[in-house]
Design a protein around this motif. Structure first.
Motif, PDB file in Angstrom:
ATOM      1  N   ALA A  17       0.530  -1.750   0.501  1.00 16.78           N
ATOM      2  CA  ALA A  17       0.349  -0.073   0.332  1.00 16.78           C
ATOM      3  C   ALA A  17       0.872   1.310  -0.114  1.00 16.78           C
ATOM      4  O   ALA A  17       0.876   2.477  -0.348  1.00 16.78           O
ATOM      5  CB  ALA A  17      -0.525   0.578   0.957  1.00 16.78           C
ATOM      6  N   TRP A  18       1.727   0.914   0.736  1.00 18.90           N
ATOM      7  CA  TRP A  18       2.753   2.146   0.682  1.00 18.90           C
ATOM      8  C   TRP A  18       3.849   2.651  -0.228  1.00 18.90           C
ATOM      9  O   TRP A  18       3.930   3.656  -1.216  1.00 18.90           O
ATOM     10  CB  TRP A  18       3.549   2.305   1.773  1.00 18.90           C
ATOM     11  N   TYR A  19       3.910   1.670  -0.959  1.00 16.99           N
ATOM     12  CA  TYR A  19       4.649   1.504  -1.763  1.00 16.99           C
ATOM     13  C   TYR A  19       3.680   2.394  -3.268  1.00 16.99           C
ATOM     14  O   TYR A  19       3.626   2.692  -3.901  1.00 16.99           O
ATOM     15  CB  TYR A  19       5.148   0.174  -3.075  1.00 16.99           C
ATOM     16  N   THR A  24       1.938   6.505  -7.306  1.00 14.40           N
ATOM     17  CA  THR A  24       1.306   7.430  -6.985  1.00 14.40           C
ATOM     18  C   THR A  24       1.923   9.292  -6.529  1.00 14.40           C
ATOM     19  O   THR A  24       1.236   9.762  -7.906  1.00 14.40           O
ATOM     20  CB  THR A  24      -0.521   7.550  -6.292  1.00 14.40           C
ATOM     21  N   ALA A  25       1.971   9.362  -6.085  1.00 15.60           N
ATOM     22  CA  ALA A  25       2.481  11.248  -5.646  1.00 15.60           C
ATOM     23  C   ALA A  25       3.475  10.859  -5.964  1.00 15.60           C
ATOM     24  O   ALA A  25       3.615  12.280  -6.912  1.00 15.60           O
ATOM     25  CB  ALA A  25       3.164  10.896  -3.955  1.00 15.60           C
ATOM     26  N   ILE A  28       1.780  11.826  -9.566  1.00 14.10           N
ATOM     27  CA  ILE A  28       1.399  13.138  -9.982  1.00 14.10           C
ATOM     28  C   ILE A  28       2.793  14.563  -9.683  1.00 14.10           C
ATOM     29  O   ILE A  28       2.248  15.235 -10.437  1.00 14.10           O
ATOM     30  CB  ILE A  28       0.668  13.719  -8.338  1.00 14.10           C
ATOM     31  N   THR A  29       3.151  14.300  -9.005  1.00 17.88           N
ATOM     32  CA  THR A  29       4.164  15.198  -8.811  1.00 17.88           C
ATOM     33  C   THR A  29       4.994  15.333 -10.255  1.00 17.88           C
ATOM     34  O   THR A  29       4.962  16.704 -10.855  1.00 17.88           O
ATOM     35  CB  THR A  29       5.830  14.940  -7.941  1.00 17.88           C
ATOM     36  N   ALA A  30       5.479  14.591 -11.675  1.00 14.88           N
ATOM     37  CA  ALA A  30       6.024  14.449 -12.515  1.00 14.88           C
ATOM     38  C   ALA A  30       4.910  15.468 -13.462  1.00 14.88           C
ATOM     39  O   ALA A  30       5.846  16.256 -13.944  1.00 14.88           O
ATOM     40  CB  ALA A  30       6.479  13.394 -12.977  1.00 14.88           C
ATOM     41  N   VAL A  31       3.350  15.399 -13.349  1.00 13.11           N
ATOM     42  CA  VAL A  31       2.022  15.545 -14.263  1.00 13.11           C
ATOM     43  C   VAL A  31       2.601  16.932 -13.750  1.00 13.11           C
ATOM     44  O   VAL A  31       2.483  18.017 -15.116  1.00 13.11           O
ATOM     45  CB  VAL A  31       1.613  15.324 -13.569  1.00 13.11           C
ATOM     46  N   ALA A  32       2.963  17.929 -12.845  1.00 15.62           N
ATOM     47  CA  ALA A  32       2.478  18.771 -12.207  1.00 15.62           C
ATOM     48  C   ALA A  32       4.109  20.288 -13.022  1.00 15.62           C
ATOM     49  O   ALA A  32       3.765  20.769 -13.148  1.00 15.62           O
ATOM     50  CB  ALA A  32       2.424  18.363 -10.685  1.00 15.62           C
ATOM     51  N   ALA A  33       5.398  18.930 -12.880  1.00 19.39           N
ATOM     52  CA  ALA A  33       5.943  19.887 -13.021  1.00 19.39           C
ATOM     53  C   ALA A  33       6.309  19.998 -14.875  1.00 19.39           C
ATOM     54  O   ALA A  33       6.757  21.129 -15.072  1.00 19.39           O
ATOM     55  CB  ALA A  33       7.213  18.964 -13.398  1.00 19.39           C
TER      56      ALA A  33
END
Length: 56
Positions: A17-19, A24-25, A28-33
């Protein structure tokens, strides 16, 4: 199921679950960048077009 196997199963499930959350985080960070880069590039293009338009 022995307590040791039960604990190992819980740890494995928690790790999985943590992985998934970490991946996912990161996505999301890559898309935002990428979006920030595209916005910056678009602003630069608009500046150039505006300068060219004002010099005519």
């Amino acid at each position: 199921m022995s307590p040791a196997l039960h604990n190992a199963a819980l740890i494995t499930a928690a790790s999985t679950a943590w992985y998934a959350v970490a991946i996912t985080a990161a996505a999301i960070t890559a898309v935002a960048a990428r979006n920030a880069d595209r916005r910056r590039d678009a602003r630069e293009v608009l500046k150039v077009l505006l300068v060219r338009r004002n010099t005519r």
